[in-house]
Structure formats: structure tokens, C-alpha cells
Design a protein around this motif. Structure first.
Motif, PDB file in Angstrom:
ATOM      1  N   LYS A 161       8.390  -8.214  -6.726  1.00  0.00           N
ATOM      2  CA  LYS A 161       7.928  -7.284  -5.835  1.00  0.00           C
ATOM      3  C   LYS A 161       6.852  -7.429  -4.938  1.00  0.00           C
ATOM      4  N   ARG A 174       7.133 -10.396  -2.521  1.00  0.00           N
ATOM      5  CA  ARG A 174       7.954  -9.838  -1.232  1.00  0.00           C
ATOM      6  C   ARG A 174       6.877  -9.210  -0.513  1.00  0.00           C
ATOM      7  N   ARG A 175       6.264  -8.135  -1.030  1.00  0.00           N
ATOM      8  CA  ARG A 175       5.178  -7.377  -0.305  1.00  0.00           C
ATOM      9  C   ARG A 175       4.383  -8.011   0.477  1.00  0.00           C
ATOM     10  N   GLU A 176       3.661  -9.215  -0.274  1.00  0.00           N
ATOM     11  CA  GLU A 176       2.771 -10.129   0.423  1.00  0.00           C
ATOM     12  C   GLU A 176       3.227 -10.946   1.600  1.00  0.00           C
ATOM     13  N   GLY A 221       5.920 -10.409   3.165  1.00  0.00           N
ATOM     14  CA  GLY A 221       7.018  -9.590   3.986  1.00  0.00           C
ATOM     15  C   GLY A 221       8.458 -10.107   4.146  1.00  0.00           C
ATOM     16  N   GLU A 241      12.024  -9.955   2.191  1.00  0.00           N
ATOM     17  CA  GLU A 241      13.020  -9.337   1.001  1.00  0.00           C
ATOM     18  C   GLU A 241      13.811 -10.365   0.291  1.00  0.00           C
ATOM     19  N   ASP A 279      -0.859  -7.878  -2.916  1.00  0.00           N
ATOM     20  CA  ASP A 279      -0.772  -6.576  -2.912  1.00  0.00           C
ATOM     21  C   ASP A 279      -0.302  -6.176  -4.068  1.00  0.00           C
ATOM     22  N   PRO A 296       1.541  -4.222  -6.933  1.00  0.00           N
ATOM     23  CA  PRO A 296       2.467  -2.827  -7.170  1.00  0.00           C
ATOM     24  C   PRO A 296       1.657  -2.175  -8.129  1.00  0.00           C
TER      25      PRO A 296
END
Length: 398
Positions: free
Chosen positions: A14, A17-19, A21, A23, A118, A120
Motif C-alpha cells: 500500500k 503504491r501510494r508513493e 501512484g 496500482e 507516504d 499508511p
């Protein structure tokens, strides 16, 4: 070794993926270890995590979580320490780098710290592993030689200069790092706390032959030390306010070396838990009290201050803040006027810096007191404090 239950492949997937961008990134948790030995770090818990990303590529990260000691954990959660540190990594340091790119060509060829993700999780900081990038620490008990000191202080000068530029460009952007403890409204409370700490130090010092006369002086120095720090954190009254690291010493630095010569060439900062706006002299005192080796200390620190000042002036002019540069003589006066801050450093954590291996292993609320007592009975600590007391006395400050 106890590993947090939320250290899972899904958690790190997660985060990545957030960092990124993306998926379609897949992550498998391969290994978890401690980054430092037990007793080396007590204000947080640090893990090294090895991930297998998208089936083949290995990535090494460092994850910082709250400390195991209950009262420290309550403090960092209550004060939002991890959120402020995450903001340093995710917002403030990138804004400094942007200033360097826009105004200071060549000023910041290397980043000042690790890249961060970033997270979680609110009370966790996820960073790139600097060790995997060839950076390494030094033995904090032996201290830094002259070359390492120069590299460290020049990096600090750039950090301070870039923070001054950010402050000038966006005055409110660093408000989260305004001092909230060493302020005039809380002077009585802070002084009482300092008085208690210096009373403990006095009880130790009066057991040292030839230093008994310093004990009564230490018992009444709390107010003067308090005023030095309050004055040095009063952003509105300072000629050159900057963002200070807060705990700038050898243990919070990692170094890189030239492949051809092995000479130290760069330093990166770690641990931004104590960043506050204030005078640059606070970081200078912290570093000079804790970090140079005995040989450097014996030669005096005048050339180190000069090197810091030269790099600070160069950096300030490069980023368009040359009108706010202070002279070397003014810097030296500011250092002299705030010299009692070095006594606070010696009282609060110099003993931890010089602790012998094993002195701080496996700390609990029950064994914390005896462990701290062991660090204060360390001959290296006694010798360092004795020299500091004599120097402050010779300067008429104690």
C-alpha cells in the motif's frame, strides 16, 4: 526480536503504491531486522525491511516506530512527533531542495536526508535505507575526525541557509516547528525542570575530587540556562532564525566516501524528531559538545566555526538571502553568549552519547534509572564534563 504485527506485505504494498501512484505494484515482505543494536537508540524503534517488489527487484527500507518505553511512547504520540518528522521528510526537505534547484545551482548536488514514503500508518515513518546506498555511521563514542566534522558542519550550514530561504519565501510554512516549551509563558515550569536536572548533575559532580565547588553553582544555573534557550528560540527577536535540527550530533549523521580515495565527501541527516525554529548556535553547540573526537577538541573549534560560516554565507548568497548574512565575529559572539546551552546538552544526553556498549540494552521503566546511572559513571563522560565545567568557569559563565 519483536516485530509489529502490522509489518505485512499488504502494508508495504500500500505504501509503495501510494508513493509511486501505481496500482500494479506487488510487494512481498522478505526480511525484517533491527537497524541498530539494542541500547543505541532509545527515542524510537528502527527496523530494516527487505521487500521483493513486483516479483524480482529487492528494495531495502527503514521503518521508524514509537519507542518501547511507555513514557517516551506517550510523549511522541501526544506531541505528534512522528507527524512532524514525516512532514519534514515529505514537505519541508523537498521544499528546501526545490529552493536549491530554483535559486542555487550546484548548492545541493546531494540530498540532505533519505527519501521518505507516504506512510499508511500515522505513527510510522518509512524511509529509503541509506546503508543500502553506501552510506554508513561512525563510532559515536570515538567521535568525528576533522574531515568528518567539516563535512557535517558544511551540510548543516546548507540546511540552515535553505530553511532561512524557505522562511523568507513562505513565512508560515514552518509554523509547526515553533517552540512551544522554552517560551517566556512557561519559564517557571521549565526552570523547575532544569533545576531538578542540574541538581542531579550537582550530586554527581560533588563526588569528583577537585570539582566539589561546582556543585552549588550547578544547583542555581537552571534559570540562566532557561533564559539562554528561550532567547535562542525567540524567532521574532533573532537576527537570523533558521530551522534547527534539534539533535545535531554524530549519531544522527551518515556519511559517504569517495570511491577512489576513501575520503569522506558527504553527510546525510537522520532523525528529525526535534526540529524547531531558532538560532543556528543551538545546533552548533549540540554538535561541538558531543561529536568531535578528542584530537579535534584539543585543537579548538575555531576553524570549524569558520568553515560553517563560510558555507553558510555562500549558501545564503546563492539562494538570495545574502542580505541576512551575519559576520563571523557576530557568529562567534552568539556562540559565546549561548555557551550555557552546552551544559544543558551535557546534562541531558551527553552521557547517552558516550555510553558503553550494553549500558542501555533492553531499557524498561524499571531499569531505566540504574542504566542512566551507569552512563553517568562512565570515565569518558566524567572527563568530558569536567573539561566543560572548567571552560565555562574560565569564561565567567559558571
Amino acid at each position: 526480536m519483536e516485530v509489529p504485527g502490522w509489518f505485512t506485505s499488504e502494508f508495504f504494498e500500500k505504501a509503495l503504491r501510494r508513493e509511486k501512484g501505481a496500482e500494479d505494484i506487488s510487494v512481498k515482505l522478505k526480511d525484517v531486522s533491527r537497524t541498530v543494536n539494542a541500547g543505541t537508540n532509545y527515542s524510537s524503534t528502527l527496523y530494516r525491511v527487505t521487500l521483493v517488489v513486483s516479483g524480482s527487484r529487492e528494495v531495502s527500507l527503514v521503518v521508524k516506530t514509537p519507542p518501547s518505553l511507555r513514557f517516551l511512547k506517550e510523549h511522541v504520540v501526544r506531541e505528534g512527533v512522528f507527524q512532524k518528522e514525516a512532514k519534514m521528510y515529505r514537505e519541508i526537505l523537498p521544499s528546501m531542495r526545490q529552493v536549491a534547484l530554483e535559486r542555487g545551482s550546484g548548492l545541493l548536488s546531494e540530498p540532505l536526508a533519505a527519501g521518505a514514503y507516504d506512510s499508511p500508518r500515522r505513527h510510522a515513518v518509512i524511509m529509503d535505507d541509506l546503508a543500502a546506498q553506501g552510506m554508513s555511521t561512525v563510532d559515536q563514542r570515538r567521535g568525528l575526525d576533522h574531515a568528518h566534522c567539516l563535512v557535517s558542519l558544511r551540510a548543516l550550514a546548507r540546511f540552515h541557509a535553505l530553511s532561512a530561504a524557505v522562511l523568507e519565501q513562505s513565512p508560515g510554512s514552518l509554523d509547526d516547528y515553533l517552540e512551544g516549551y522554552f517560551v517566556p509563558e512557561r519559564r517557571d515550569e521549565v526552570k523547575a525542570c532544569l533545576d531538578a536536572g542540574f541538581a542531579e548533575m550537582a550530586s554527581l559532580v560533588e563526588t569528583w575530587h577537585g570539582f566539589e565547588d561546582f556543585a552549588p553553582r550547578l544547583r542555581v544555573v537552571g534559570g540562566a540556562v532557561c533564559d539562554v534557550v528561550i532567547r535562542s528560540r525567540d524567532v521574532g527577536a533573532l537576527e537570523l532564525p533558521v530551522l534547527t535540527h534539534g539533535e545535531f550530533w554524530a549519531g544522527n549523521l551518515m556519511f559517504g566516501y569517495r570511491a577512489d580515495s576513501g575520503k569522506v565527501c558527504k553527510a546525510r541527516f537522520v532523525d528529525f524528531q526535534s526540529c524547531r525554529l531558532g538560532s543556528p548556535v543551538l545546533d552548533l553547540h549540540c554538535f561541538l559538545t558531543t561529536s568531535p573526537c578528542d584530537a579535534v577538541r584539543a585543537q579548538g573549534t575555531g576553524d570549524l566555526l569558520k568553515a560553517y560560516h563560510e558555507e553558510m554565507c555562500r549558501a545564503m548568497r546563492t539562494v538570495g538571502c545574502g542580505h541576512r548574512v551575519i559576520t563571523l565575529d557576530q557568529l562567534r559572539r552568539d556562540v559565546e553568549d549561548s555557551a550555557l546551552y552546552s551544559l544543558l546538552v551535557a546534562c541531558t544526553f551527553l552521557n547517552m552519547v558516550l555510553a558503553e556498549p550494553g549500558d542501555l540494552d533492553h531499557l524498561t521503566e524499571e531499569n531505566l534509572g540504574p542504566a542512566v546511572d551507569r552512563t553517568r559513571s562512565n570515565p569518558a563522560y566524567r572527563e568530558r564534563v569536567q573539561k566543560l565545567l572548567l571552560a565555562l568557569s574560565d569564561d565567567g559563565l559558571l
